[in-house]
Scaffold this active site. Structure first.
Site, mmCIF file in Angstrom:
data_model
loop_
_atom_site.group_PDB
_atom_site.id
_atom_site.type_symbol
_atom_site.label_atom_id
_atom_site.label_comp_id
_atom_site.label_asym_id
_atom_site.label_seq_id
_atom_site.Cartn_x
_atom_site.Cartn_y
_atom_site.Cartn_z
ATOM 1 N N ASP A 13 3.844 8.725 2.550
ATOM 2 C CA ASP A 13 4.208 7.806 1.454
ATOM 3 C C ASP A 13 5.708 7.476 1.333
ATOM 4 O O ASP A 13 6.250 7.484 0.212
ATOM 5 C CB ASP A 13 3.724 8.381 0.099
ATOM 6 C CG ASP A 13 2.208 8.487 0.009
ATOM 7 O OD1 ASP A 13 1.519 8.146 0.985
ATOM 8 O OD2 ASP A 13 1.713 8.938 -1.041
ATOM 9 N N LYS A 111 -4.598 5.228 1.194
ATOM 10 C CA LYS A 111 -5.319 6.090 0.247
ATOM 11 C C LYS A 111 -5.076 5.611 -1.175
ATOM 12 O O LYS A 111 -4.078 4.946 -1.440
ATOM 13 C CB LYS A 111 -4.877 7.542 0.419
ATOM 14 C CG LYS A 111 -3.395 7.731 0.163
ATOM 15 C CD LYS A 111 -2.970 9.143 0.477
ATOM 16 C CE LYS A 111 -1.515 9.362 0.165
ATOM 17 N NZ LYS A 111 -1.136 9.168 -1.233
ATOM 18 N N CYS A 156 1.933 14.330 -3.184
ATOM 19 C CA CYS A 156 1.181 13.942 -1.985
ATOM 20 C C CYS A 156 1.453 14.839 -0.785
ATOM 21 O O CYS A 156 0.548 15.123 -0.005
ATOM 22 C CB CYS A 156 1.410 12.472 -1.681
ATOM 23 S SG CYS A 156 0.639 11.426 -2.958
HETATM 24 C C1 VGL Z 1 2.344 10.048 -5.300
HETATM 25 C C2 VGL Z 1 2.087 10.056 -7.563
HETATM 26 C C3 VGL Z 1 1.219 8.998 -7.493
HETATM 27 C C4 VGL Z 1 2.999 10.657 -4.101
HETATM 28 C C5 VGL Z 1 1.474 8.986 -5.202
HETATM 29 O O1 VGL Z 1 3.102 9.972 -3.059
HETATM 30 O O2 VGL Z 1 3.430 11.827 -4.185
HETATM 31 N N1 VGL Z 1 2.640 10.581 -6.482
HETATM 32 N N2 VGL Z 1 0.918 8.462 -6.310
#
Ligand code: VGL
Ligand code: ZN
Length: 207
Positions: A13, A111, A156
């Protein structure tokens, strides 16, 4: 050294919304980009994840009347943190950081695309049952040792590393190639869980 055919670099991410100026900016999030790019040159095999929500996703505080970002609510699969709108499919916030080396990656796992379920882990959605397909992909390709980096350490990255262990993969988190959100002690909790689950924590110099 990532010298074995069974080693994979899993990059979580690294998207604009988690970096400076983004809707869910992780403190110092951009700092992971050069570290990950340098490491990436040494890993022949790389997979990226991309948080990829439809507008109106159930993890967004804006989808719940009277709720604010970072509140905790109960949903069908358990507790859920409510987030600011982030990583909406097709928006600039959902794009990878412009300086992230993406071209050589062998797969991108998206995702969080089901409106009613959040998905922190690269392996399972937050119901801990719905698979992304990554485990099957890794097994078919013979990867057994995962080096993991990205955003955010305590969400994540942590969920991905812990699921990797549960699924029988070796999991090594590269500490200085990650940054945390650290909400109500979430970073400390993640580090304790790493220890219990046998997730190794190393610095990039030791890789
Ligand atoms: C994430 C919160 C919501 C992350 C993704 O990538 O850690 N955190 N969506
Ligand atoms: Zn998200």
């Amino acid at each position: 050294m990532p010298e074995h055919d069974n080693d994979l670099f899993l990059i979580i991410d690294v998207q604009n919304d988690f970096c400076a100026g983004g809707n869910l900016a992780v403190p110092d999030g951009d700092a992971v980009v050069p570290v990950i790019n340098a490491l990436g040159e040494r890993f022949p095999h790389r997979v990226l994840t991309q948080d990829w929500h439809p507008a109106g996703h159930a993890s967004f505080a804006s989808s719940h009347a009277g709720r604010s970002p970072f509140e905790l609510i109960e949903v069908a699969y358990g507790p859920q943190v409510l987030w600011p709108d982030h990583c909406v499919q097709g928006t600039d916030g959902a794009a990878f950081h412009p300086d992230l080396a993406v071209t050589g990656a062998e797969m991108i796992v998206r995702k969080g695309f089901r409106e009613q379920i959040d998905s922190y882990s690269a392996f399972f959605e937050n119901d801990q049952k719905t698979p992304t397909g990554l485990a099957g992909y890794l097994r078919e390709r013979g990867f057994s040792r995962l080096y993991i980096a990205g955003l955010a350490t305590d969400y994540c990255v942590a969920y991905s590393a812990l699921d990797a262990r549960r699924l029988g993969f070796q999991a090594i988190v590269i500490d200085d190639a990650c940054r945390a959100i650290d909400l109500d002690g979430s970073l400390g909790a993640a580090l304790r869980q790493f220890e219990e689950a046998g997730v190794e924590l190393v610095t990039s110099h030791a890789v």
